[in-house]
Design a protein around this motif. Structure first.
Motif, PDB file in Angstrom:
ATOM      1  N   PHE A 154       0.832  -1.209   0.000  1.00  0.00           N
ATOM      2  CA  PHE A 154       0.000   0.000   0.000  1.00  0.00           C
ATOM      3  C   PHE A 154       0.867   1.260   0.000  1.00  0.00           C
ATOM      4  N   LEU A 155       1.883   1.293   0.852  1.00  0.00           N
ATOM      5  CA  LEU A 155       2.743   2.469   0.945  1.00  0.00           C
ATOM      6  C   LEU A 155       3.546   2.675  -0.341  1.00  0.00           C
ATOM      7  N   ILE A 156       3.977   1.589  -0.969  1.00  0.00           N
ATOM      8  CA  ILE A 156       4.713   1.697  -2.229  1.00  0.00           C
ATOM      9  C   ILE A 156       3.833   2.337  -3.306  1.00  0.00           C
ATOM     10  N   ARG A 216      13.242   3.136   0.825  1.00  0.00           N
ATOM     11  CA  ARG A 216      12.348   2.527  -0.156  1.00  0.00           C
ATOM     12  C   ARG A 216      12.810   1.126  -0.558  1.00  0.00           C
ATOM     13  N   HIS A 217      14.117   0.910  -0.577  1.00  0.00           N
ATOM     14  CA  HIS A 217      14.637  -0.415  -0.953  1.00  0.00           C
ATOM     15  C   HIS A 217      14.183  -1.472   0.052  1.00  0.00           C
ATOM     16  N   GLN A 218      14.282  -1.166   1.347  1.00  0.00           N
ATOM     17  CA  GLN A 218      13.847  -2.121   2.363  1.00  0.00           C
ATOM     18  C   GLN A 218      12.335  -2.319   2.308  1.00  0.00           C
ATOM     19  N   LEU A 219      11.598  -1.243   2.046  1.00  0.00           N
ATOM     20  CA  LEU A 219      10.143  -1.349   1.942  1.00  0.00           C
ATOM     21  C   LEU A 219       9.775  -2.272   0.775  1.00  0.00           C
ATOM     22  N   SER A 221      11.589  -4.664  -0.466  1.00  0.00           N
ATOM     23  CA  SER A 221      11.982  -6.038  -0.147  1.00  0.00           C
ATOM     24  C   SER A 221      10.935  -6.700   0.747  1.00  0.00           C
ATOM     25  N   LEU A 222      10.269  -5.936   1.590  1.00  0.00           N
ATOM     26  CA  LEU A 222       9.209  -6.488   2.430  1.00  0.00           C
ATOM     27  C   LEU A 222       8.036  -6.931   1.587  1.00  0.00           C
ATOM     28  N   ASP A 223       7.714  -6.145   0.542  1.00  0.00           N
ATOM     29  CA  ASP A 223       6.597  -6.483  -0.333  1.00  0.00           C
ATOM     30  C   ASP A 223       6.893  -7.719  -1.173  1.00  0.00           C
ATOM     31  N   LEU A 224       8.168  -8.044  -1.394  1.00  0.00           N
ATOM     32  CA  LEU A 224       8.562  -9.159  -2.248  1.00  0.00           C
ATOM     33  C   LEU A 224       8.732 -10.459  -1.494  1.00  0.00           C
ATOM     34  N   GLN A 225       8.520 -10.448  -0.189  1.00  0.00           N
ATOM     35  CA  GLN A 225       8.672 -11.676   0.585  1.00  0.00           C
ATOM     36  C   GLN A 225       7.719 -12.755   0.089  1.00  0.00           C
ATOM     37  N   PRO A 226       8.188 -14.030   0.014  1.00  0.00           N
ATOM     38  CA  PRO A 226       7.313 -15.114  -0.437  1.00  0.00           C
ATOM     39  C   PRO A 226       6.231 -15.423   0.591  1.00  0.00           C
TER      40      PRO A 226
END
Length: 226
Positions: A154-156, A216-219, A221-226
């Protein structure tokens, strides 16, 4: 909100971009209406007589479930077009999130011009396809992502659509966010607090609706978690 798993399809950026201009076509007339915060724009199952574009403010589309819960299907922000339906009635209720001004045009006017203008017909088809893609992506978000991944996604997306001068100013409340993401208010608050503790985001002012994304990079990476 639009959470995309693929690149977004091109879509008209305004009602005039559809080929509709109140000054260029005598069939078409654009009107402007302002709605106060919380005011209904149209209701579910009401006749779909108009197509709308947000000029200023924000709009939420939602359904009330049988158990009384609210499920928000989309947030429409400045520049977004909404209210274009495949059938003759609206599938969602829409309300102004804050004081909001919209442009509107009679759906029949669009359809009449589309019959003789291939570009308008193509743009209308593109808008319908984009709405379908949004519905599919939203279903994926609700069914396959953890609560933290949902908030990160959502934040992205809001970062892409709202950020000005480095500040993410959210017009919607955390209750709105929770009802969009299929989470409780407490879960959304915990996720945002956790992102703050991780140094992913910071707050401006006391309302915590103005957010600065610090990592933003860490954010992502959180969205890409399996």
């Amino acid at each position: 909100m639009f959470v995309r798993t693929t690149d977004p399809l091109p879509r008209p950026s305004s009602l005039r971009a559809l080929g509709m201009s109140s000054g260029s076509d005598p069939i078409v007339r654009l009107n402007e209406i302002t709605y106060k915060k919380g005011k209904e724009i149209y209701g579910e199952k009401e006749p779909a007589e108009y197509v709308y574009q947000v000029k200023t403010g924000a709009v939420r589309s939602y359904k009330l479930l049988s158990d009384g819960r609210r499920q928000i299907g989309a947030f429409h922000l400045a520049g977004d077009i909404f209210g274009l339906e495949n059938g003759t009635t609206h599938r969602f209720t829409t309300e102004a999130v804050v004081d909001t001004t919209v442009l509107l045009i009679k759906r029949q006017s669009l359809e009449t011009v589309a019959e003789s203008d291939a570009m308008v017909a193509k743009n209308l088809l593109g808008m319908t396809t984009t709405n379908l893609q949004h519905a599919e992506d939203h279903m994926l978000l609700l069914g396959r992502k953890t609560s933290l991944e949902r908030v990160a996604a959502f934040l992205i997306e809001m970062d892409k659509r709202l950020t000005a001068a480095g500040v993410l100013a959210l017009p919607m409340s955390r209750r709105d966010i929770a009802d969009y993401l299929g989470l409780t208010l407490e879960t959304v608050s915990r996720a945002i607090s956790h992102l703050h503790e991780l140094g992913v985001l910071g707050f401006v002012g006391n309302t915590q609706r103005q957010i600065i994304l610090l990592d933003r990079h860490q954010l992502a990476s959180l969205d890409l978690q399996p």
